[in-house]
Design a protein around this motif. Structure first.
Motif, PDB file in Angstrom:
ATOM      1  N   ALA A  19       0.826  -1.211   0.000  1.00 42.91           N
ATOM      2  CA  ALA A  19       0.000   0.000   0.000  1.00 42.91           C
ATOM      3  C   ALA A  19       0.859   1.260   0.000  1.00 42.91           C
ATOM      4  CB  ALA A  19      -0.930  -0.003   1.212  1.00 42.91           C
ATOM      5  N   ILE A 129      -6.788   0.826  -1.186  1.00 42.53           N
ATOM      6  CA  ILE A 129      -5.327   0.822  -1.115  1.00 42.53           C
ATOM      7  C   ILE A 129      -4.808  -0.452  -0.470  1.00 42.53           C
ATOM      8  CG2 ILE A 129      -3.315   2.051  -0.232  1.00 42.53           C
ATOM      9  CD1 ILE A 129      -4.936   4.582  -0.221  1.00 42.53           C
ATOM     10  N   LEU A 130      -5.440  -0.868   0.602  1.00 43.47           N
ATOM     11  CA  LEU A 130      -4.930  -2.018   1.354  1.00 43.47           C
ATOM     12  C   LEU A 130      -5.170  -3.335   0.627  1.00 43.47           C
ATOM     13  CD1 LEU A 130      -5.994  -0.998   4.977  1.00 43.47           C
ATOM     14  CD2 LEU A 130      -3.864  -0.522   3.761  1.00 43.47           C
TER      15      LEU A 130
END
Length: 301
Positions: A19, A129-130
């Motif tokens: 990320a 994002i993760l």
């Protein structure tokens, strides 16, 4: 636990490292492009392109194509539609931008609502994002490298176009080509940041870093350094804060960038509101000369 261990704790997880890497790559290339967007006044165009790619992503999912391909096609389609409406009707550019990007964005939302999917397509809107995979990281890095290379190779021509298109045309450059190139890079960069912060927040990554650097320096070449560095630092900070606060990663990245802009707006040594306000208060007001009297004139003579 020491403060260093507390800071480094998120880096123990592979998804956090991916990320941070992905967000940093997207932040740097978006910040570079934002310097030219701020100078040319194309911030609203960035908003339009970033929202217009949504139906392309959904259609790419339906046919099994890469998300980036569908987003690129619809990004260029949005730019072409805006130009066609502006050039062939009485509608001005700002209205054309509003019409195209809201219509295409609405089309994307409708497609998401009617598309049976095992994948949560709302991540396209709000970012994920993760959840970035190694394949996503490679794709984002490749697209970002292309955009970065073109910006660096054509930076002088693009800078002249941003400051004075007439002079650029006079020395043999094509303002139309440079404008089209900048719009193409805008579409490409929107795709880079799409999987990081989502469609809605892409525009913030394309505007805030350049606007912040614009307040911190009067030199464009310094903007090209300040904006990417500041954006990368804010992005990493936002990702780490999202881990410690268990909050939305994309939202915190943009919130940290917005906070950096607020600090520059207030305390910039060159254009800060509080600094200039204090300087104006300290500067003594000019007094108008007192009218000369007859006795005073005689004494002067």
């Amino acid at each position: 636990m020491t403060p260093i261990d507390f800071i480094l704790e998120p880096l123990q997880y592979e998804f956090m490292v991916r990320a941070i890497m992905t967000t940093t790559i997207a932040a740097v290339v978006c910040a570079l492009l934002s310097c030219w967007l701020v100078l040319t006044g194309w911030s609203l165009m960035g908003d339009a392109v970033s929202h217009a790619v949504l139906p392309g992503v959904v259609l790419a999912y339906l046919v099994g194509a890469p998300f980036a391909l569908g987003a690129l096609i619809f990004g260029f389609l949005a730019v072409a539609l805006i130009g066609a409406i502006r050039d062939t009707s009485r509608v001005k550019e700002d209205a054309a931008i509003g019409i195209v990007f809201t219509t295409l964005f609405a089309l994307g939302l409708v497609l998401i609502s009617v598309t049976p999917s095992q994948t949560d397509l709302t991540h396209i809107v709000f970012g994920n994002i993760l959840g970035v995979s190694d394949a996503d990281l490679l794709q984002i890095a490749a697209l970002a490298a292309i955009a970065f290379a073109v910006l660096m190779v054509k930076r002088r021509d693009l800078t002249l176009y941003a400051f004075d298109p007439t002079h650029a045309h006079a020395i043999g450059l094509s303002p139309r080509f440079l404008g089209a190139l900048l719009l193409g890079l805008l579409a490409l960069t929107s795709v880079v940041a799409l999987q990081v912060v989502g469609v809605i927040l892409v525009v913030a990554m394309l505007i805030i870093p350049g606007a912040t650097a614009y307040l911190l320096t009067n030199r464009f070449h310094r903007m090209l350094i300040i904006a990417p560095v500041l954006s990368a630092v804010c992005s990493v900070t936002g990702i780490l804060l999202s881990y410690w606060m268990d909050a939305a990663s994309g939202g915190l990245v943009i919130l940290v960038q917005g906070s950096a802009f607020a600090l520059a707006y207030l305390f910039s040594p060159t254009h800060g509101l509080l600094v200039h306000g204090a300087g104006r208060r300290r500067r003594p007001a000019r007094r108008s000369p007192a009218p000369a009297t007859a006795s005073g004139s005689a004494a002067g003579l």
